[in-house]
Design a protein around this motif. Structure first.
Motif, mmCIF file in Angstrom:
data_model
loop_
_atom_site.group_PDB
_atom_site.id
_atom_site.type_symbol
_atom_site.label_atom_id
_atom_site.label_comp_id
_atom_site.label_asym_id
_atom_site.label_seq_id
_atom_site.Cartn_x
_atom_site.Cartn_y
_atom_site.Cartn_z
ATOM 1 N N ILE A 48 24.302 -25.073 -8.907
ATOM 2 C CA ILE A 48 23.955 -26.377 -8.350
ATOM 3 C C ILE A 48 22.676 -26.278 -7.528
ATOM 4 N N LYS A 49 22.536 -25.190 -6.777
ATOM 5 C CA LYS A 49 21.308 -24.992 -5.995
ATOM 6 C C LYS A 49 20.098 -24.942 -6.922
ATOM 7 N N ARG A 50 20.242 -24.239 -8.047
ATOM 8 C CA ARG A 50 19.139 -24.152 -9.006
ATOM 9 C C ARG A 50 18.774 -25.539 -9.531
ATOM 10 N N GLN A 51 19.791 -26.345 -9.854
ATOM 11 C CA GLN A 51 19.547 -27.696 -10.355
ATOM 12 C C GLN A 51 18.869 -28.552 -9.282
ATOM 13 N N ILE A 52 19.335 -28.421 -8.058
ATOM 14 C CA ILE A 52 18.774 -29.210 -6.958
ATOM 15 C C ILE A 52 17.297 -28.880 -6.750
ATOM 16 N N SER A 91 15.218 -34.419 -5.478
ATOM 17 C CA SER A 91 16.207 -33.989 -4.487
ATOM 18 C C SER A 91 15.633 -34.058 -3.084
ATOM 19 N N SER A 92 16.450 -34.511 -2.149
ATOM 20 C CA SER A 92 16.006 -34.614 -0.756
ATOM 21 C C SER A 92 15.948 -33.237 -0.103
ATOM 22 N N ASN A 93 15.149 -33.122 0.940
ATOM 23 C CA ASN A 93 15.068 -31.865 1.688
ATOM 24 C C ASN A 93 16.410 -31.516 2.313
#
Length: 210
Positions: A96-100, A106-108
């Motif tokens: 999910i982090k990779r996708q974000i 994606s927001s900061n």
């Protein structure tokens, strides 16, 4: 796609009826049907229970059914981050982090949260919180009004000196003293802060009766 639609696609791929999909869980067919339609919000415990009963890992579910560029991204990302944290599933959290981070929209705050959660899972809840993440909570004058700030605070309490967090928790208590008047989602987020605060407070113990 949203989580309900993703569950329906998974069920179709498994060749199961709705009744078979929830077999072994405490979820009713009526409730599950509304989950698939997006009429009921799915809780972390429900999703984890359904996937476990079908021998499907959270990581597999994320990778094969929620990697959709046209989905309601912020909502899905946030929910799956919560689930990955709840399950201590580093693989799912990293995916999910990779996708974000690959999603320019994606927001900061969401990126900071993904970084925090992966770090917390990787260090088994003992990581130091980056000052940049703390700053993202309080970048607004009225930070208590922002759901993302409340969510981040709830997570940070698990790894920080909880006594240092006391003034912030008290600020939330004063702000939301009439909790029953808030929307249910706001109540859940505030409850998470309170539970994590009490659970990590020195000397506080939860006794489980068998």
């Amino acid at each position: 796609m949203d989580i309900g639609t993703a569950l329906r696609h998974l069920r179709d791929d498994l060749g199961l009826t709705q009744k078979q999909m929830i077999q072994g869980t405490k979820i009713t067919v009526s409730h599950y049907s509304k989950l698939e339609k997006g009429q009921n919000r799915i809780f972390i415990e429900n999703l984890v229970e359904i996937l476990k009963q079908r021998n499907i890992s959270l990581s597999y579910f994320v990778d094969h059914y929620l990697n959709d560029e046209n989905s309601e991204k912020e909502v899905n990302y946030s929910e799956i981050l919560n689930i990955a944290f709840y399950e201590k599933d580093k693989i799912a959290a990293e995916e999910i982090k990779r996708q974000i981070f690959s999603d320019k929209s994606s927001s900061n705050e969401l990126r900071d949260r993904a970084t925090l959660i992966v770090d917390m899972i990787d260090n088994q809840g003992q990581s130091n919180v980056d000052a940049r993440i703390i700053n993202s909570i309080f970048k607004h004058d009225n930070w208590t009004q922002y759901d993302e700030a409340i969510i981040l605070l709830g997570n940070i309490i698990r790894t920080s000196n909880v006594l240092n967090m006391s003034p912030l928790v008290l600020t939330l208590i004063r702000k939301y003293k009439d909790l029953d008047k808030e929307k249910i989602e706001k109540q859940r987020r505030l409850a998470t802060v309170g539970i994590n605060y009490l659970f990590n407070f020195p000397g506080f113990k939860i006794e489980v009766q068998h």
